[in-house]
Design an enzyme around this catalytic site. Structure first.
Site, PDB file in Angstrom:
ATOM      1  N   ASP A   1     -34.776  25.209  52.542  1.00 39.28           N
ATOM      2  CA  ASP A   1     -34.379  26.125  51.463  1.00 39.28           C
ATOM      3  C   ASP A   1     -34.722  25.600  50.069  1.00 39.28           C
ATOM      4  O   ASP A   1     -34.398  26.250  49.063  1.00 39.28           O
ATOM      5  CB  ASP A   1     -32.856  26.353  51.508  1.00 39.28           C
ATOM      6  CG  ASP A   1     -32.423  27.101  52.759  1.00 39.28           C
ATOM      7  OD1 ASP A   1     -33.207  27.911  53.277  1.00 39.28           O
ATOM      8  OD2 ASP A   1     -31.280  26.861  53.208  1.00 39.28           O
TER       9      ASP A   1
ATOM     10  N   ALA B   1     -21.774  22.808  52.602  1.00 37.29           N
ATOM     11  CA  ALA B   1     -21.860  23.281  53.995  1.00 37.29           C
ATOM     12  C   ALA B   1     -21.345  24.709  54.111  1.00 37.29           C
ATOM     13  O   ALA B   1     -20.654  25.075  55.057  1.00 37.29           O
ATOM     14  CB  ALA B   1     -21.100  22.350  54.956  1.00 37.29           C
TER      15      ALA B   1
ATOM     16  N   MET C   1     -24.897  28.366  51.544  1.00 34.25           N
ATOM     17  CA  MET C   1     -25.429  28.821  50.249  1.00 34.25           C
ATOM     18  C   MET C   1     -26.461  27.850  49.679  1.00 34.25           C
ATOM     19  O   MET C   1     -26.817  27.925  48.499  1.00 34.25           O
ATOM     20  CB  MET C   1     -24.290  29.025  49.258  1.00 34.25           C
ATOM     21  CG  MET C   1     -23.276  30.031  49.788  1.00 34.25           C
ATOM     22  SD  MET C   1     -22.156  30.603  48.534  1.00 34.25           S
ATOM     23  CE  MET C   1     -23.240  31.654  47.590  1.00 34.25           C
TER      24      MET C   1
ATOM     25  N   LYS D   1     -27.966  30.321  46.830  1.00 38.93           N
ATOM     26  CA  LYS D   1     -28.670  31.466  47.426  1.00 38.93           C
ATOM     27  C   LYS D   1     -27.787  32.140  48.463  1.00 38.93           C
ATOM     28  O   LYS D   1     -26.905  31.516  49.076  1.00 38.93           O
ATOM     29  CB  LYS D   1     -30.007  31.057  48.065  1.00 38.93           C
ATOM     30  CG  LYS D   1     -29.930  30.125  49.290  1.00 38.93           C
ATOM     31  CD  LYS D   1     -29.790  30.836  50.626  1.00 38.93           C
ATOM     32  CE  LYS D   1     -29.564  29.850  51.762  1.00 38.93           C
ATOM     33  NZ  LYS D   1     -28.943  30.362  52.954  1.00 38.93           N
TER      34      LYS D   1
END
Ligand code: C5P
Length: 317
Positions: free
Chosen positions: A147, A107, A110, A17
């Site tokens: 997320d 890390a 995303m 993402k």
């Protein structure tokens, strides 16, 4: 049990993402920050394969494999075990081996770890024949990370709460992106802490999605979207890593419509007007000393889904 050792298993594909908009509110009592964000899933994927096994285990394959824990710290393993515990006695589930074919930077801002957790939930749900439906998967996802729910949903979506409340956004069009990946990750908690430090004297309002972003998404016009991209964590990420500001400037000089830190960084995402502009920009950025890797990507794409067709599975190998 609906699966047993020796079964071929289930393979799930799950996207990275980026945040087209990330508004960060005040720090809450639980340590998290209230967010108003627009998530956007792009076609850079991790593939998660689960197979029945004698014992729980995980293996990570791909360019970023060394950076991912392959023990109980692994979020995909935690996700599979959480789903097994949640269904309890209602279904017979057993240990699985999880293989993660990793292409999403680690890390990097995303949500690669969250993607793997979402992939493991969908894969185990299918392997165990649970047909849990969105309720249980979303409950597990929210407790695994902020997320993970978006990685289940994909597309372009509005996130609120600490990011775990996700609803689809009204949006049109496909967008082309160039991702500049740094060779050193940034820790999400340290970027949020740096933002708190930078805003220590300010009254921070409750975050709201902007009307400029909502209008840009409805227009489907990359230039309008370029003008609306916004990330409150950018200032904090650049404060910790000033070289990221140089990368943004370099991308704009090479023709990007806009450049922004992805989530908590350090990946920088550039919006370009079309596929060819993406090719030109990736060549230009490859020469930048701060950029370790350049990927081209397009979005939106669907969230975590089981690979079924021979074509999809062939492409995953
Ligand atoms: O939820 P997740 O595990 O992905 O969050 C990682 C860290 O990022 C949290 O421990 C917290 O420090 C920070 N965070 C935050 N506010 C959010 C999301 C994450 O402060 N809304």
């Amino acid at each position: 049990m609906t699966s047993s050792v020796g079964d071929p298993g289930v393979r799930v594909r799950v996207p990275a993402k980026i945040n087209l908009e990330l508004k960060v509110g005040p720090r809450r009592e639980d340590g998290y920050h209230e967010l108003a964000t627009v998530f956007h899933a792009v076609d850079l994927f991790d593939d998660i394969t689960v197979t029945p096994a004698e014992e729980w285990g995980v293996a990570v394959i791909g360019p970023y494999a060394d950076l991912v824990p392959a023990d109980s710290e692994n979020l995909a393993l935690a996700a599979a075990q959480l789903l097994a515990e949640s269904v309890g006695q209602e279904a017979e589930v057993g240990p699985v081996h999880i293989r993660i074919d990793k292409s999403i930077p680690v890390a990097g801002g995303m949500a690669g770890g969250s993607a793997d957790a979402a992939g493991a939930l969908v894969a185990c749900d299918s392997l165990w024949g649970l047909r849990s439906g969105p309720g249980l998967l979303h409950e597990c996802a929210a407790s695994l990370g902020s997320d993970v729910n978006f990685a289940l949903a994909g597309g372009t979506a509005l996130g609120s709460g600490r990011g775990e409340k996700v609803v689809p956004a009204l949006s049109r069009g496909n967008y082309h992106w160039v991702l500049a990946v740094s060779d050193e990750g940034l820790s999400t908690p340290s970027v949020f802490a740096e933002l708190d430090r930078l805003r220590a004297d300010q009254d921070v309002p409750q975050p709201q999605p902007s009307s400029a972003m909502m209008a840009a998404l409805r227009s489907g016009d990359p230039s309008a979207l370029a003008g609306a991209l916004d990330n409150d964590l950018q200032q904090a990420a650049i404060s910790l890593r000033p070289d990221l500001g140089e990368v943004i400037d370099a991308g704009i000089e090479c023709g990007a419509l806009a450049g922004i830190v992805s989530g908590s960084g350090p990946t920088i995402v550039f919006l370009v007007k079309d596929h060819d502009a993406g090719l030109d920009l990736s060549v230009g950025l490859a020469a930048n000393r701060v950029v370790a890797q350049v990927h081209r990507a397009a979005g939106p794409v669907p969230g975590a889904h089981v690979l079924t067709t021979a074509n999809e599975i062939g492409n995953a190998r």
